[in-house]
Scaffold this active site. Structure first.
Site, PDB file in Angstrom:
ATOM      1  N   LYS A  95      43.440  18.719 -73.328  1.00  0.00           N
ATOM      2  CA  LYS A  95      43.522  20.151 -73.628  1.00  0.00           C
ATOM      3  C   LYS A  95      44.538  20.455 -74.722  1.00  0.00           C
ATOM      4  CE  LYS A  95      40.268  21.579 -70.935  1.00  0.00           C
ATOM      5  NZ  LYS A  95      39.036  22.158 -71.537  1.00  0.00           N
ATOM      6  N   ILE A 142      42.220  29.695 -62.387  1.00  0.00           N
ATOM      7  CA  ILE A 142      41.145  30.671 -62.245  1.00  0.00           C
ATOM      8  C   ILE A 142      40.266  30.271 -61.061  1.00  0.00           C
ATOM      9  CG2 ILE A 142      39.285  31.892 -63.434  1.00  0.00           C
ATOM     10  CD1 ILE A 142      41.977  32.156 -64.843  1.00  0.00           C
ATOM     11  N   THR A 151      37.403  29.205 -59.913  1.00  0.00           N
ATOM     12  CA  THR A 151      36.143  28.578 -60.306  1.00  0.00           C
ATOM     13  C   THR A 151      35.911  27.362 -59.423  1.00  0.00           C
ATOM     14  OG1 THR A 151      37.188  27.095 -61.903  1.00  0.00           O
ATOM     15  CG2 THR A 151      36.505  29.281 -62.707  1.00  0.00           C
ATOM     16  N   TYR A 198      44.262  15.125 -68.258  1.00  0.00           N
ATOM     17  CA  TYR A 198      43.650  16.419 -68.545  1.00  0.00           C
ATOM     18  C   TYR A 198      44.468  17.172 -69.588  1.00  0.00           C
ATOM     19  CZ  TYR A 198      41.680  21.081 -67.609  1.00  0.00           C
ATOM     20  OH  TYR A 198      41.082  22.311 -67.722  1.00  0.00           O
TER      21      TYR A 198
END
Length: 256
Positions: free
Chosen positions: A164, A193, A195, A160
């Site tokens: 990014k 965050i 989410t 990941y």
């Protein structure tokens, strides 16, 4: 008082998930006067997101969109141009997360899945937007969602983080290519965050995330609205002198 993106046409990818960054970003842009097209591979979820905004008399539309497909990018942008004649704002928000240690059996497969969405998807979206914005000869804003994982390391996030980090540097390079055209390209780097993606990460790696939350200087996880407000600034004319920049919205985590 004029709203901050009044009359602008904005495409926000990854708009189906709620709570999610795409929906919060689309909501904030619509509140400030933009016509927002939410796109997502989850067509039903995207329609629901757009309907929720339309119920508030905000200008929102939905489109099914596989960001890993070049033909889908061309179809979506072409349909927007056919209906609205222009595209002023692109928010490359759609992304996926695979949590795996580097020596996990499926780590390479996870990297390849993320590469298609997190890197190729952002690249193709940026490419399409630059082409139409240049052709229109009007100012534009492209905002690419990266992550604090593109700045500092996290256990279990090598693949990941690789995607990014690529988004961060891609953004800076394109910004140099388009600055003379008044097309601004910036990246936003959210911390942890609240989410649906974060919930998935918590489930897979709960101890690690608990440790991260304990070290956030402001003492809380971020809310989708924290990211949406940053994106709104970058999308607006208030940021007319801002390009090639990275905006970290992480409660101070990476300042340590």
């Amino acid at each position: 008082m004029t709203r901050r993106v009044e009359g602008k046409i904005a495409l926000v990818t990854g708009g189906a998930s709620r709570p999610g960054l795409g929906f919060a970003i689309a909501e904030r842009l619509a509140e400030e006067g933009a016509t927002v097209i939410l796109s997502d591979i989850d067509a039903d979820g995207c329609e629901e997101s757009a309907a929720l905004l339309s119920q508030r008399n905000l200008s929102a539309e939905a489109m099914r969109h596989d960001v890993s497909s070049q033909s889908d990018w061309r179809r979506v942008v072409g349909d927007i141009l056919a209906k609205h004649s222009r595209l002023d704002i692109l928010v490359n928000n759609a992304g996926i997360l695979d949590v795996a240690e580097i020596d996990a059996e499926d780590a390479l497969a996870g990297l390849r899945r993320q590469y298609k969405v997190n890197i190729e998807g952002v690249f193709m979206g940026t490419q399409e937007a630059v082409c139409v914005m240049r052709a229109a000869g009007t100012p534009g804003s492209i905002i690419n969602l990266s992550s604090v994982a593109g700045i500092v390391g996290f256990r279990g996030s090598a693949s990941y983080a690789a995607t990014k980090g690529a988004v961060k540097m891609m953004t800076k390079s394109v910004a140099l290519e388009t600055a003379a055209d008044s097309i601004r390209v910036n990246s936003v780097h959210p911390g942890i965050i609240r989410t649906n993606m974060a919930k998935a990460g918590l489930k897979d790696n709960a101890d690690n995330y608990a440790a991260i939350e304990a070290t956030i200087p402001v003492g809380r996880l971020g809310e989708p609205e924290d990211i949406a407000n940053c994106v709104l600034f970058l999308a607006s004319d208030e940021a007319s002198y801002v390009t090639g920049a990275e905006f970290v919205v992480d409660g101070g985590y990476t300042a340590q």
